[in-house]
Design an enzyme around this catalytic site. Structure first.
Site, PDB file in Angstrom:
ATOM      1  N   LYS A  12      -3.834  11.962  10.228  1.00 45.76           N
ATOM      2  CA  LYS A  12      -4.222  12.548   8.927  1.00 45.76           C
ATOM      3  C   LYS A  12      -5.666  13.013   8.975  1.00 45.76           C
ATOM      4  O   LYS A  12      -6.456  12.550   9.812  1.00 45.76           O
ATOM      5  CB  LYS A  12      -4.043  11.534   7.790  1.00 45.76           C
ATOM      6  CG  LYS A  12      -4.739  10.169   7.980  1.00 45.76           C
ATOM      7  CD  LYS A  12      -6.157  10.069   7.475  1.00 45.76           C
ATOM      8  CE  LYS A  12      -6.760   8.689   7.664  1.00 45.76           C
ATOM      9  NZ  LYS A  12      -8.193   8.607   7.550  1.00 45.76           N
ATOM     10  N   SER A 106      -0.055   5.058  10.514  1.00 45.12           N
ATOM     11  CA  SER A 106       1.048   6.007  10.616  1.00 45.12           C
ATOM     12  C   SER A 106       2.178   5.429  11.461  1.00 45.12           C
ATOM     13  O   SER A 106       3.356   5.600  11.131  1.00 45.12           O
ATOM     14  CB  SER A 106       0.554   7.327  11.210  1.00 45.12           C
ATOM     15  OG  SER A 106       1.574   8.282  11.125  1.00 45.12           O
ATOM     16  N   ASP A 138      -3.692   2.739   4.156  1.00 46.82           N
ATOM     17  CA  ASP A 138      -3.250   4.119   4.405  1.00 46.82           C
ATOM     18  C   ASP A 138      -1.732   4.234   4.593  1.00 46.82           C
ATOM     19  O   ASP A 138      -1.203   5.342   4.655  1.00 46.82           O
ATOM     20  CB  ASP A 138      -3.917   4.671   5.684  1.00 46.82           C
ATOM     21  CG  ASP A 138      -5.325   5.171   5.415  1.00 46.82           C
ATOM     22  OD1 ASP A 138      -5.643   5.443   4.235  1.00 46.82           O
ATOM     23  OD2 ASP A 138      -6.095   5.285   6.375  1.00 46.82           O
TER      24      ASP A 138
HETATM   25  P1  ATP Z   1      -8.121   4.260   9.534  1.00 43.72           P
HETATM   26  O1  ATP Z   1      -8.640   5.641   9.380  1.00 43.72           O
HETATM   27  O2  ATP Z   1      -6.812   4.000   8.819  1.00 43.72           O
HETATM   28  O3  ATP Z   1      -9.101   3.168   9.360  1.00 43.72           O
HETATM   29  P2  ATP Z   1      -8.298   4.551  12.358  1.00 43.72           P
HETATM   30  O4  ATP Z   1      -7.661   5.809  12.780  1.00 43.72           O
HETATM   31  O5  ATP Z   1      -9.786   4.563  12.275  1.00 43.72           O
HETATM   32  O6  ATP Z   1      -7.638   4.084  11.021  1.00 43.72           O
HETATM   33  P3  ATP Z   1      -6.490   3.093  14.031  1.00 43.72           P
HETATM   34  O7  ATP Z   1      -6.320   3.986  15.196  1.00 43.72           O
HETATM   35  O8  ATP Z   1      -5.389   3.026  13.061  1.00 43.72           O
HETATM   36  O9  ATP Z   1      -7.875   3.408  13.302  1.00 43.72           O
HETATM   37  O10 ATP Z   1      -6.808   1.640  14.630  1.00 43.72           O
HETATM   38  C1  ATP Z   1      -7.641   0.730  14.016  1.00 43.72           C
HETATM   39  C2  ATP Z   1      -7.391  -0.659  14.588  1.00 43.72           C
HETATM   40  O11 ATP Z   1      -6.016  -1.012  14.455  1.00 43.72           O
HETATM   41  C3  ATP Z   1      -7.743  -0.783  16.052  1.00 43.72           C
HETATM   42  O12 ATP Z   1      -8.612  -1.889  16.175  1.00 43.72           O
HETATM   43  C4  ATP Z   1      -6.428  -1.095  16.762  1.00 43.72           C
HETATM   44  O13 ATP Z   1      -6.554  -2.059  17.779  1.00 43.72           O
HETATM   45  C5  ATP Z   1      -5.536  -1.631  15.650  1.00 43.72           C
HETATM   46  N1  ATP Z   1      -4.108  -1.250  15.808  1.00 43.72           N
HETATM   47  C6  ATP Z   1      -3.060  -2.039  15.614  1.00 43.72           C
HETATM   48  N2  ATP Z   1      -1.917  -1.408  15.834  1.00 43.72           N
HETATM   49  C7  ATP Z   1      -2.213  -0.134  16.180  1.00 43.72           C
HETATM   50  C8  ATP Z   1      -1.437   0.992  16.538  1.00 43.72           C
HETATM   51  N3  ATP Z   1      -0.098   0.973  16.572  1.00 43.72           N
HETATM   52  N4  ATP Z   1      -2.097   2.143  16.822  1.00 43.72           N
HETATM   53  C9  ATP Z   1      -3.455   2.187  16.768  1.00 43.72           C
HETATM   54  N5  ATP Z   1      -4.221   1.128  16.446  1.00 43.72           N
HETATM   55  C10 ATP Z   1      -3.630  -0.032  16.160  1.00 43.72           C
END
Ligand code: ATP
Length: 286
Positions: A12, A106, A138
């Site tokens: 997103k 997601s 989210d």
């Molecule tokens: P947001 O913008 O919702 O905060 P983000 O994109 O910054 O999310 P994500 O990639 O969703 O961050 O990951 C954040 C944390 O979630 C990481 O520390 C990761 O280890 C953990 N995590 C758990 N499951 C997953 C997954 N399936 N994919 C990615 N990260 C994951």
């Protein structure tokens, strides 16, 4: 009976993210305009005879147990529906992790939606959104799967947004920025002028979008990762109409009039070692 299902879990972008203030429970109250984009992880879910959850994810840094949001979603879905089956979930990760692109949330939403179809559970979208909220703020947005203005911590649907195809180049510096770290640094002062909650018209054309784009977390994230500013500048140098950090960063997206312009800019942009770029567009119905 269906035995397996494949789904795309889109990333997103937050076209606008306002921090309205801090709640007594320590959470920040947000108002944000979000769209899913064409960049996404791929998920494959298979029904298992035994009642276990098996997760495989081709990414060296991600946990494979309850700490993985996809695994947590599967556990919650089975608990809430009382179904005694198992699933094998395979995730091909394309969305950078801890990038502000919502990849984990997601994946969790895709597991809830996918298991609902695969297992014929007939859980309503509203109930799936409520389940999702227990996994992460989210997740309800990704259950919805289209442009939306969200409130609360990001979990509350305030208003659906019109279908929109905005082309962009996304650039990630190749290093994670953890959401919690960014919020820890958000100071009250930053949010004072946001308390008015004034009504904003969502722009229908690209020219006006530039003025609409705003992210109250950007200044704080920049202090933690100054490279965000460098990426913004480079995107503007190759013709972006506007460039902004998404979510809690550090990924930055630059908007372009169309696919050709975005492809050209992605080729021309000066990249540093470790940076990754993607050309993508906002999507409306998944
Ligand atoms: P947001 O913008 O919702 O905060 P983000 O994109 O910054 O999310 P994500 O990639 O969703 O961050 O990951 C954040 C944390 O979630 C990481 O520390 C990761 O280890 C953990 N995590 C758990 N499951 C997953 C997954 N399936 N994919 C990615 N990260 C994951």
């Amino acid at each position: 009976m269906q035995n397996e299902i494949s789904l795309c879990a889109p990333a997103k972008v937050n076209l606008r993210l306002e921090v309205l203030g801090k709640r007594a429970n320590g959470y920040h109250e947000l108002r944000t305009w979000i769209y899913p984009i064409s960049l996404g992880d791929e998920l494959h879910i298979k029904r298992l005879a035994s009642s276990k959850i098996v997760l495989s994810c081709f990414h060296s840094e991600l946990p494979l147990g309850e700490e993985n949001l996809a695994y947590r979603a599967a556990t919650l879905f089975l608990k809430e529906t009382g179904l005694s089956v198992g699933v094998k979930i395979e995730i091909t990760k394309r969305i950078p992790v801890a990038a502000g692109l919502g990849g984990g949330s997601s994946d969790a939403a895709a597991v809830l939606k996918g298991m609902n179809v695969l297992l014929g559970a007939k859980v309503s979208q509203k109930e799936l959104m409520e389940m999702g909220e227990r996994i992460g703020a989210d997740v309800p947005f990704f259950i919805l799967g289209k442009g939306a203005m969200m409130g609360g911590r990001g979990e509350r649907l305030l208003q659906p947004l019109p279908p929109l195809e905005l082309w962009m180049v996304l650039v990630n510096p190749g290093r994670p920025l953890y959401t919690q770290k960014v919020y820890q640094k958000v100071k009250e002062g930053l949010t004072k002028n946001r308390r008015d909650n004034k009504i904003l018209m969502f722009p229908q054309d690209l020219e006006k979008m530039g003025n609409f784009l705003c992210n109250d977390l950007e200044a704080v994230a920049l202090e933690l990762m100054p490279v965000i500013e460098v990426i913004k500048k480079r995107l503007c140098e190759v013709g972006a109409i506007a460039a902004l950090m998404t979510g809690s960063g550090p990924t930055v997206f630059g908007l372009f009039p169309g696919q050709q312009e975005a492809n050209r800019a992605a080729k021309e942009m000066k990249m540093e070692e470790g940076w990754i770029s993607f050309v993508a567009h906002t999507t409306s119905d998944l």
